[in-house]
Design a protein around this motif. Structure first.
Motif, PDB file in Angstrom:
ATOM      1  N   ARG A 235     -17.123  -7.786  -6.934  1.00 39.78           N
ATOM      2  CA  ARG A 235     -15.963  -9.168  -6.999  1.00 39.78           C
ATOM      3  C   ARG A 235     -15.869  -8.589  -5.027  1.00 39.78           C
ATOM      4  NH1 ARG A 235     -11.947  -8.253 -10.446  1.00 39.78           N
ATOM      5  NH2 ARG A 235     -13.561  -9.857 -11.323  1.00 39.78           N
ATOM      6  N   ARG A 236     -15.788  -9.745  -4.565  1.00 40.01           N
ATOM      7  CA  ARG A 236     -15.631  -9.977  -2.858  1.00 40.01           C
ATOM      8  C   ARG A 236     -13.668  -9.883  -2.716  1.00 40.01           C
ATOM      9  NH1 ARG A 236     -17.710 -15.004  -2.066  1.00 40.01           N
ATOM     10  NH2 ARG A 236     -17.188 -15.185  -4.619  1.00 40.01           N
ATOM     11  N   ARG A 237     -13.369  -9.528  -1.575  1.00 40.34           N
ATOM     12  CA  ARG A 237     -12.432  -9.477  -0.562  1.00 40.34           C
ATOM     13  C   ARG A 237     -12.617 -10.499   0.238  1.00 40.34           C
ATOM     14  NH1 ARG A 237      -8.985  -5.470  -1.733  1.00 40.34           N
ATOM     15  NH2 ARG A 237      -8.341  -5.335   0.188  1.00 40.34           N
ATOM     16  N   VAL A 238     -11.627 -11.511  -0.281  1.00 35.98           N
ATOM     17  CA  VAL A 238     -11.364 -12.504   0.620  1.00 35.98           C
ATOM     18  C   VAL A 238     -10.647 -12.600   1.749  1.00 35.98           C
ATOM     19  CG1 VAL A 238     -12.164 -15.098   0.749  1.00 35.98           C
ATOM     20  CG2 VAL A 238     -13.738 -13.969  -0.639  1.00 35.98           C
ATOM     21  N   LEU A 239     -10.447 -13.422   3.244  1.00 38.18           N
ATOM     22  CA  LEU A 239      -9.884 -13.280   3.530  1.00 38.18           C
ATOM     23  C   LEU A 239      -9.637 -14.628   4.585  1.00 38.18           C
ATOM     24  CD1 LEU A 239      -7.030 -12.664   5.400  1.00 38.18           C
ATOM     25  CD2 LEU A 239      -8.598 -12.532   7.030  1.00 38.18           C
TER      26      LEU A 239
ATOM     27  N   GLU B  14     -12.039 -12.225  -4.138  1.00 38.28           N
ATOM     28  CA  GLU B  14      -9.888 -11.670  -5.153  1.00 38.28           C
ATOM     29  C   GLU B  14      -9.607 -12.246  -3.587  1.00 38.28           C
ATOM     30  OE1 GLU B  14      -7.900  -8.297  -4.076  1.00 38.28           O
ATOM     31  OE2 GLU B  14      -9.496  -7.308  -4.028  1.00 38.28           O
ATOM     32  N   ILE B  15      -8.965 -13.112  -2.924  1.00 42.25           N
ATOM     33  CA  ILE B  15      -7.950 -13.573  -2.206  1.00 42.25           C
ATOM     34  C   ILE B  15      -7.100 -12.129  -1.468  1.00 42.25           C
ATOM     35  CG2 ILE B  15      -6.516 -15.405  -1.233  1.00 42.25           C
ATOM     36  CD1 ILE B  15      -8.843 -16.036  -1.586  1.00 42.25           C
ATOM     37  N   VAL B  16      -7.354 -11.940  -0.506  1.00 41.02           N
ATOM     38  CA  VAL B  16      -6.570 -10.379   0.380  1.00 41.02           C
ATOM     39  C   VAL B  16      -4.722 -11.489   1.161  1.00 41.02           C
ATOM     40  CG1 VAL B  16      -6.169  -8.866   1.814  1.00 41.02           C
ATOM     41  CG2 VAL B  16      -8.282  -9.236   0.617  1.00 41.02           C
ATOM     42  N   GLY B  17      -5.509 -12.498   1.549  1.00 37.76           N
ATOM     43  CA  GLY B  17      -4.350 -13.625   1.966  1.00 37.76           C
ATOM     44  C   GLY B  17      -4.545 -14.247   2.766  1.00 37.76           C
ATOM     45  N   TYR B  18      -3.767 -15.046   3.177  1.00 38.58           N
ATOM     46  CA  TYR B  18      -3.793 -16.036   3.781  1.00 38.58           C
ATOM     47  C   TYR B  18      -3.052 -15.662   5.582  1.00 38.58           C
ATOM     48  CZ  TYR B  18      -5.066 -18.690  -0.202  1.00 38.58           C
ATOM     49  OH  TYR B  18      -5.562 -19.495  -1.514  1.00 38.58           O
ATOM     50  N   VAL B  19      -4.554 -15.952   6.385  1.00 35.81           N
ATOM     51  CA  VAL B  19      -4.415 -16.122   8.377  1.00 35.81           C
ATOM     52  C   VAL B  19      -3.390 -17.308   8.520  1.00 35.81           C
ATOM     53  CG1 VAL B  19      -3.699 -15.066  10.253  1.00 35.81           C
ATOM     54  CG2 VAL B  19      -4.894 -14.023   7.966  1.00 35.81           C
TER      55      VAL B  19
ATOM     56  N   LYS C 239     -11.591  -3.504   4.385  1.00 38.39           N
ATOM     57  CA  LYS C 239     -12.976  -4.219   3.538  1.00 38.39           C
ATOM     58  C   LYS C 239     -13.453  -5.694   2.976  1.00 38.39           C
ATOM     59  CE  LYS C 239     -12.811   0.733   3.037  1.00 38.39           C
ATOM     60  NZ  LYS C 239     -13.377   1.805   1.483  1.00 38.39           N
ATOM     61  N   ILE C 240     -12.487  -6.457   4.041  1.00 34.23           N
ATOM     62  CA  ILE C 240     -13.275  -8.002   4.067  1.00 34.23           C
ATOM     63  C   ILE C 240     -14.130  -8.109   3.827  1.00 34.23           C
ATOM     64  CG2 ILE C 240     -12.491 -10.271   4.497  1.00 34.23           C
ATOM     65  CD1 ILE C 240     -10.510  -8.496   3.928  1.00 34.23           C
ATOM     66  N   ASP C 241     -15.135  -9.053   2.426  1.00 34.49           N
ATOM     67  CA  ASP C 241     -16.482  -8.915   1.975  1.00 34.49           C
ATOM     68  C   ASP C 241     -16.800 -10.572   3.041  1.00 34.49           C
ATOM     69  OD1 ASP C 241     -16.921  -7.230   1.373  1.00 34.49           O
ATOM     70  OD2 ASP C 241     -16.340  -7.240  -0.785  1.00 34.49           O
ATOM     71  N   GLN C 242     -15.148 -11.568   3.395  1.00 37.23           N
ATOM     72  CA  GLN C 242     -16.204 -13.280   3.325  1.00 37.23           C
ATOM     73  C   GLN C 242     -14.750 -13.784   4.681  1.00 37.23           C
ATOM     74  OE1 GLN C 242     -16.383 -15.779   0.505  1.00 37.23           O
ATOM     75  NE2 GLN C 242     -18.553 -16.308   0.977  1.00 37.23           N
ATOM     76  N   LEU C 243     -14.967 -14.359   5.052  1.00 37.39           N
ATOM     77  CA  LEU C 243     -13.890 -15.287   5.748  1.00 37.39           C
ATOM     78  C   LEU C 243     -14.360 -16.123   5.438  1.00 37.39           C
ATOM     79  CD1 LEU C 243     -13.820 -13.319   9.681  1.00 37.39           C
ATOM     80  CD2 LEU C 243     -12.113 -14.055   8.174  1.00 37.39           C
ATOM     81  N   VAL C 244     -13.013 -17.468   5.106  1.00 34.41           N
ATOM     82  CA  VAL C 244     -13.388 -18.365   4.870  1.00 34.41           C
ATOM     83  C   VAL C 244     -12.646 -19.563   6.356  1.00 34.41           C
ATOM     84  CG1 VAL C 244     -12.404 -20.729   3.300  1.00 34.41           C
ATOM     85  CG2 VAL C 244     -13.605 -18.345   2.772  1.00 34.41           C
TER      86      VAL C 244
ATOM     87  N   ILE D  10     -17.733 -18.455   6.125  1.00 29.91           N
ATOM     88  CA  ILE D  10     -17.658 -19.511   5.490  1.00 29.91           C
ATOM     89  C   ILE D  10     -16.774 -20.507   5.916  1.00 29.91           C
ATOM     90  CG2 ILE D  10     -16.964 -18.974   3.515  1.00 29.91           C
ATOM     91  CD1 ILE D  10     -19.273 -20.343   1.593  1.00 29.91           C
ATOM     92  N   GLU D  11     -16.985 -22.181   6.317  1.00 27.99           N
ATOM     93  CA  GLU D  11     -16.622 -23.014   5.842  1.00 27.99           C
ATOM     94  C   GLU D  11     -16.095 -23.534   4.163  1.00 27.99           C
ATOM     95  OE1 GLU D  11     -15.045 -25.361   8.010  1.00 27.99           O
ATOM     96  OE2 GLU D  11     -16.461 -25.025   9.883  1.00 27.99           O
ATOM     97  N   ILE D  12     -14.393 -23.669   4.619  1.00 28.82           N
ATOM     98  CA  ILE D  12     -13.562 -24.028   2.824  1.00 28.82           C
ATOM     99  C   ILE D  12     -14.286 -25.079   2.699  1.00 28.82           C
ATOM    100  CG2 ILE D  12     -11.804 -26.085   3.982  1.00 28.82           C
ATOM    101  CD1 ILE D  12     -10.246 -25.094   2.140  1.00 28.82           C
ATOM    102  N   LEU D  13     -14.754 -26.074   2.829  1.00 26.20           N
ATOM    103  CA  LEU D  13     -15.974 -26.864   1.967  1.00 26.20           C
ATOM    104  C   LEU D  13     -16.752 -26.315   1.120  1.00 26.20           C
ATOM    105  CD1 LEU D  13     -16.602 -30.314   4.859  1.00 26.20           C
ATOM    106  CD2 LEU D  13     -16.619 -30.640   2.361  1.00 26.20           C
ATOM    107  N   ASP D  14     -17.742 -25.403   2.034  1.00 21.17           N
ATOM    108  CA  ASP D  14     -19.213 -24.552   1.146  1.00 21.17           C
ATOM    109  C   ASP D  14     -18.424 -23.144   0.465  1.00 21.17           C
ATOM    110  OD1 ASP D  14     -21.166 -25.897   3.048  1.00 21.17           O
ATOM    111  OD2 ASP D  14     -20.392 -24.972   4.643  1.00 21.17           O
ATOM    112  N   PHE D  15     -17.343 -22.930   0.749  1.00 21.02           N
ATOM    113  CA  PHE D  15     -16.469 -21.801  -0.146  1.00 21.02           C
ATOM    114  C   PHE D  15     -16.111 -22.458  -1.415  1.00 21.02           C
ATOM    115  CE2 PHE D  15     -12.608 -19.742  -2.360  1.00 21.02           C
ATOM    116  CZ  PHE D  15     -12.999 -18.650  -1.944  1.00 21.02           C
TER     117      PHE D  15
END
Length: 468
Positions: free
Chosen positions: A140-144, A169-174, A206-211, A237-242
């Motif tokens: 499971r990826r940690r996503v910011l 897993e959504i770590v949070g929103y910035v 340890k974020i794996d992916q930035l949206v 990654i762009e939100i559209l692609d996510f």
């Protein structure tokens, strides 16, 4: 599709598939051992062939009833039910087709019964174990999410269930300067200085992916921090692609022209105008007609007995639909509504439409009313797989209200499609927009393999009477 996403999630998927394959092989071997202890033995080669054939047949049938659907929302009882149906289908497939074509590989019905019983217990227990221990957590990826406004809130709305977030897993929103107020709860927003501390936060957590999901992009993105993240292997990654990767749909309300130009797929390769060629469609249509003609004959008789004698109306229903390049054609269906169903003009069909006859309710639920469309396939007006054709009256209005709606006419319409697999029965303009998102995903990713998967998975729609 995003390769990095599938590279990470494949760890859990490969473990799961490998485990299930091993259990099916074990079931076949145990059944073969039990069978051979009472009956004449067979060579090791034949035994191995039976193990392979049994495992392949079961996994193919499991795909057809949705057991490999990542978004399957079923409890343990529902899973057991589908496992039993899978093994029943696989037994029919083996006995009536495989062993008839290759009689040298057949070693007895008792073997098949033992193998199916053992597999039912092992597979059900294995799936319960994986579900209880959440096997997907190992990949499971940690996503910011960089953004906490209107665009970012779509992630919260679209993927709010646990099954929707099985792979991340959504770590949070910035919150980024320029973001509009939205429905992101304050406790889900992170108070960090994204201009200066983004890279540090990503490394420490340890974020794996930035949206990238901010509402305003011009001069707002921390380009230097994003570049440092990229060089450290963080997926950006762009939100559209996510959303496309995680939901199997394209968010038409987020599309902007540059994304269409630079995005992979959506090409107009004439060889791929429809992914299943006309010849293959004809072969499939003729084969299905040979199998289903008794069902069609019985259906025609029931429709005639219910309404045809009283009202002297046809058992078939011809209706204008919009096909490839916007060209109209007459679709052929078994009549499932009363003769006066549209005395007040064209209107959407609803899930529990009072205009539907008693016979119509049954044939619509199991898609028997669609079988005459095989003749549309033979005429080349439709394919087996593609967006479902819509009525011109609705297309005109939908094209005005929904961006990119006419793009679904760039491919030949089909008997079944990606939207029918992914979205339940729809009867409103809002449903049409949701289905368009899946249709555009299909158009972008269409391939022979995707078409075959859709055709196999259509068994689930027919069997469980869902989708249209």
């Amino acid at each position: 599709m995003n390769a990095s996403r599938y590279g990470r999630k494949s760890i859990a998927d490969k473990l799961f598939l490998s485990g299930e394959l091993a259990l099916l092989c074990l079931s076949s071997w145990l059944a073969s051992s039990l069978y051979h202890s009472s009956y004449s033995p067979v060579s090791l080669d034949i035994q191995l062939v039976n193990i392979v054939i049994f495992a392949a047949a079961v996994m193919l049938c499991a795909l057809s009833v949705g057991l490999y659907d990542h978004k399957l929302r079923e409890g343990h009882k529902g899973i057991v039910k589908r496992v039993v149906i899978t093994l029943l289908f696989s037994a029919i497939l083996l006995e009536l087709i495989i062993f008839q074509l290759f009689p040298a590989f057949r070693i007895g019905s008792l073997y098949l019964l033992w193998a199916s019983l053992i597999a039912a217990v092992l597979i059900s227990a294995f799936r319960a174990f994986c579900q209880y221990n959440d096997i997907n957590r190992i990949s499971r990826r940690r996503v910011l999410v960089l953004g906490a406004g209107e665009r970012a809130s779509i992630i919260e709305r679209r993927m709010r269930r646990n099954v929707d977030r099985r792979d991340f897993e959504i770590v949070g929103y910035v919150r980024v300067e320029g973001d509009k107020s939205a429905a992101i709860q304050p406790q889900r927003q992170l108070t960090i200085d994204y201009s200066n501390d983004l890279f540090k936060f990503v490394m420490e957590n340890k974020i794996d992916q930035l949206v990238i999901a901010c509402d305003e992009r011009r001069n707002m993105l921390p380009v230097e921090a994003l570049f440092k993240c990229k060089t450290r292997g963080i997926d950006i990654i762009e939100i559209l692609d996510f959303i496309e990767n995680e939901t199997g749909q394209i968010a038409v309300n987020l599309i902007y022209p540059s994304w269409i130009i630079h995005s992979n797929g959506l090409s107009s390769n004439p060889r791929f105008r429809t992914s299943l060629g006309y010849l293959l469609n004809v072969v499939l249509a003729v084969s299905l007609l040979l199998v289903t003609w008794p069902i069609m004959l019985i259906t025609a008789l029931l429709i005639y007995l219910e309404d045809g004698r009283k009202h002297s109306v046809s058992i078939f229903y011809r209706q204008i639909r919009v096909g490839i390049d916007g060209n109209p054609f007459y679709i052929l269906k078994f009549r499932s509504m009363r003769p006066d169903a549209e005395k007040n003009g064209a209107q959407w069909a609803s899930a529990n439409d009072s205009r539907v006859t008693r016979v119509g309710q049954f044939i619509r639920k199991y898609r028997i009313d669609e079988l005459p469309q095989l003749f549309n396939v033979l005429k080349g007006e439709m394919g087996f797989v593609g967006p479902r054709p819509e009525r011109p009256e609705f297309v005109v209005q939908l094209a005005k209200d929904i961006p990119y709606y006419n793009n679904r006419h760039n491919v030949k319409p089909g008997l079944t499609g990606w939207a029918q697999l992914k979205y339940p029965y729809g009867s409103t303009a809002e449903d049409a927009q949701e289905k368009l998102k899946f249709d555009l995903y299909y158009i972008k990713h269409r391939s022979l393999m995707l078409d075959l998967v859709i055709l196999i998975r259509t068994v689930e729609i027919v069997l469980f009477g869902r989708g249209r």
